[in-house]
Design a protein around this motif. Structure first.
Motif, PDB file in Angstrom:
ATOM      1  N   ALA A 173       0.831  -1.211   0.000  1.00  0.00           N
ATOM      2  CA  ALA A 173       0.000   0.000   0.000  1.00  0.00           C
ATOM      3  C   ALA A 173       0.861   1.256   0.000  1.00  0.00           C
ATOM      4  N   LYS A 174       1.967   1.213   0.746  1.00  0.00           N
ATOM      5  CA  LYS A 174       2.861   2.372   0.801  1.00  0.00           C
ATOM      6  C   LYS A 174       3.522   2.612  -0.550  1.00  0.00           C
ATOM      7  N   ARG A 175       4.016   1.531  -1.197  1.00  0.00           N
ATOM      8  CA  ARG A 175       4.676   1.690  -2.499  1.00  0.00           C
ATOM      9  C   ARG A 175       3.720   2.251  -3.531  1.00  0.00           C
ATOM     10  N   LEU A 176       2.457   1.820  -3.470  1.00  0.00           N
ATOM     11  CA  LEU A 176       1.459   2.264  -4.447  1.00  0.00           C
ATOM     12  C   LEU A 176       0.735   3.541  -4.000  1.00  0.00           C
ATOM     13  N   ARG A 177       1.129   4.019  -2.832  1.00  0.00           N
ATOM     14  CA  ARG A 177       0.615   5.272  -2.271  1.00  0.00           C
ATOM     15  C   ARG A 177      -0.912   5.298  -2.120  1.00  0.00           C
ATOM     16  N   VAL A 178      -1.421   4.213  -1.552  1.00  0.00           N
ATOM     17  CA  VAL A 178      -2.852   4.135  -1.241  1.00  0.00           C
ATOM     18  C   VAL A 178      -3.070   3.796   0.237  1.00  0.00           C
ATOM     19  N   SER A 179      -2.045   4.013   1.055  1.00  0.00           N
ATOM     20  CA  SER A 179      -2.118   3.656   2.478  1.00  0.00           C
ATOM     21  C   SER A 179      -3.259   4.363   3.202  1.00  0.00           C
ATOM     22  N   ASP A 180      -3.580   5.565   2.763  1.00  0.00           N
ATOM     23  CA  ASP A 180      -4.616   6.340   3.463  1.00  0.00           C
ATOM     24  C   ASP A 180      -6.003   5.712   3.345  1.00  0.00           C
ATOM     25  N   LYS A 181      -6.172   4.808   2.400  1.00  0.00           N
ATOM     26  CA  LYS A 181      -7.489   4.181   2.212  1.00  0.00           C
ATOM     27  C   LYS A 181      -7.585   2.804   2.880  1.00  0.00           C
ATOM     28  N   ILE A 182      -6.476   2.310   3.406  1.00  0.00           N
ATOM     29  CA  ILE A 182      -6.423   0.914   3.868  1.00  0.00           C
ATOM     30  C   ILE A 182      -6.047   0.838   5.343  1.00  0.00           C
ATOM     31  N   THR A 183      -6.830   0.095   6.100  1.00  0.00           N
ATOM     32  CA  THR A 183      -6.475  -0.249   7.477  1.00  0.00           C
ATOM     33  C   THR A 183      -6.266  -1.750   7.530  1.00  0.00           C
ATOM     34  N   ALA A 184      -5.020  -2.156   7.768  1.00  0.00           N
ATOM     35  CA  ALA A 184      -4.700  -3.585   7.813  1.00  0.00           C
ATOM     36  C   ALA A 184      -4.609  -4.037   9.275  1.00  0.00           C
ATOM     37  N   GLN A 185      -5.225  -5.173   9.585  1.00  0.00           N
ATOM     38  CA  GLN A 185      -5.174  -5.654  10.962  1.00  0.00           C
ATOM     39  C   GLN A 185      -5.115  -7.171  11.018  1.00  0.00           C
ATOM     40  N   VAL A 186      -4.483  -7.653  12.084  1.00  0.00           N
ATOM     41  CA  VAL A 186      -4.365  -9.090  12.300  1.00  0.00           C
ATOM     42  C   VAL A 186      -5.698  -9.614  12.826  1.00  0.00           C
ATOM     43  N   LEU A 187      -6.311 -10.503  12.064  1.00  0.00           N
ATOM     44  CA  LEU A 187      -7.559 -11.126  12.496  1.00  0.00           C
ATOM     45  C   LEU A 187      -7.847 -12.336  11.636  1.00  0.00           C
TER      46      LEU A 187
END
Length: 450
Positions: free
Chosen positions: A300-314
């Motif tokens: 997400a960081k490389r593609l610069r879309v981190s602001d739209k994604i919340t990743a979590q362990v589940l």
């Protein structure tokens, strides 16, 4: 492996060492990449190493059939068997290397990794093969057994494919699985355009053709795209064409505000979703392993879309217990046996059993059961796998629908209207259809509560 600790840049030595490690459980692509990074190989040696490793894995059952009469009941070290397999592969499938060179090189590898006795044994086997010829596969009476040896696929898998698809379709499928996989890329439309990426690829001397399978996708040749500036700058990412279809099937519009990617790592489809959603929409991406969450975040960081994604362990099976959000769209790209990926991971054919397939089908059903409780009215679940076995595909969907009458199966849509004349509501993509990975996509719609 050979007990001798040998460091060599000889691609044939490296191939035997690599194959022995893969036979002991290492992943072919990871092990091969590790070896290439560690050794100073020129391009031709890299190609030979890669060709030998994948060639032997793809034809292992065939080679075993051919070699058995010459080895008989003798116990030989595993690496010696791998060495003989590499010789057989070169003899039968590579037409530019003369027999005497194959024999000489193989005997030298035996000396390098073993001792003079090993070299004499390998010499004797190779010369016996040259004199007597290889056993004829057509002599196998049982047609399933014959096809198993011919295609180097386990009997249970051949039987399953024939039962589900018929012999003609099965032969078409297995006739394509040993072809080299294509290198496909997806344009990151959150950051660039098709036209800009085309120019970037041309500037770096790649050649490409536009995908006939997915939007904003190209099949690229002429080098390793992951090493390109366009890749590093986030203008594109590597993704198989058929792997892009589940996200297309989500039919994301500006009205879609919440999306769950229930089994998201390494984030290829998560970042693809991020290209389509509105600026005020959010994606929650789940994986059961913390280190895989880091992969999602890195992509997400490389593609610069981190602001739209919340990743979590589940664990996706705990979605209903842990998340209160009702999602407009849920993607379940489920853990599966991976039999659609045989071009990329040929060792899968030997590692997985029918019992594994049934266990995975149970897990897939549990994930669907859980996430279904978090779907908004009129929302959708897209269920996908990279396998071609109906136990993990159609059967999982049928069981889900029998238990969840608040959902209905609707036609799976793709941007290029693939297989638009098909009778099935779901979408089956076989490896021979478009020369992509095999995939299955089903679309489940939540009925509106009256």
């Amino acid at each position: 492996m050979s007990d001798k600790r040998v460091y060599s840049n000889n691609p044939r030595v490296l191939a035997v060492q690599t194959l022995a490690k893969i036979k002991n459980g290492a992943y072919s692509n990871l092990q091969l990449n590790q070896v290439i990074k560690k050794h100073a190989l020129n391009d031709s040696d890299k190609r030979l190493l890669t060709t030998l490793v994948y060639g032997v894995i793809q034809h292992r059952l065939t080679f075993d059939y051919w070699l058995t009469p010459f080895i008989k009941q003798k116990k030989i070290e595993p690496w010696v068997r791998e060495l003989l397999y590499t010789a057989l592969f070169q003899l039968q499938y590579l037409d530019k290397i003369p027999q005497h060179a194959i024999f000489n090189e193989s005997i030298e590898v035996a000396k390098t990794l073993g001792h003079i006795g090993t070299a004499k044994f390998v010499t004797a086997i190779l010369h016996n093969i040259s004199r007597q010829g290889l056993p004829d596969i057509n002599a196998i009476q049982n047609p399933i057994q014959r096809l198993s040896v011919e295609a180097s696929l386990p009997v249970w898998l051949i039987e399953t494919l024939v039962k589900q698809n018929g012999e003609a379709k099965t032969r078409q499928i297995i006739g394509s699985i040993n072809d080299a996989p294509a290198q496909a890329i997806r344009v990151n439309t959150a950051l660039s355009t098709d036209e800009a990426v085309e120019q970037a690829l041309l500037d770096e001397h790649f050649t490409f053709v536009k995908s006939k399978v997915a939007d904003h996708a190209y099949v690229v040749t002429g080098g390793h795209v992951a090493g390109s500036k366009a890749y590093q700058d986030g203008l594109l990412t590597l993704q198989d064409e058929s792997a892009m279809l589940p996200v297309e099937a989500l039919q994301i519009t500006t009205q879609v505000k919440t999306v769950l990617d229930a089994a998201a790592a390494p984030g290829g489809k998560t970042t693809q979703i991020a290209q389509y959603i509105a600026d005020d929409a959010t994606i929650i991406a789940l994986d059961i392993h913390a280190h895989k969450i880091r992969l999602i975040e890195a992509n997400a960081k490389r593609l610069r879309v981190s602001d739209k994604i919340t990743a979590q362990v589940l664990d996706a099976r705990q979605t209903a217990n842990q998340l209160t959000t009702k999602f407009d769209r849920i993607l379940v790209d489920a853990p599966c046996s991976g039999f659609g990926l045989l071009r990329r991971k040929p060792e899968i054919r030997y590692d997985k059993t029918l019992e594994d397939v049934m266990n995975l089908a149970s897990l897939q059903g549990e994930i669907l059961d859980s996430v279904s409780q978090n779907v908004a009215d009129n929302g959708m679940i897209v269920y996908s796998t990279c396998t071609i076995l109906r136990q993990e595909n159609d059967d999982v969907i049928a069981r889900f629908l029998s238990k969840h009458t608040d959902f209905e199966l609707v036609p799976t849509m793709t941007n290029k209207a693939l297989k638009s004349n098909r009778q099935e509501t779901v979408l089956h993509i076989y490896p021979n259809d478009y020369h992509t990975d095999g995939f299955f996509v089903a679309t489940l719609k939540k009925k509106t509560v009256q």
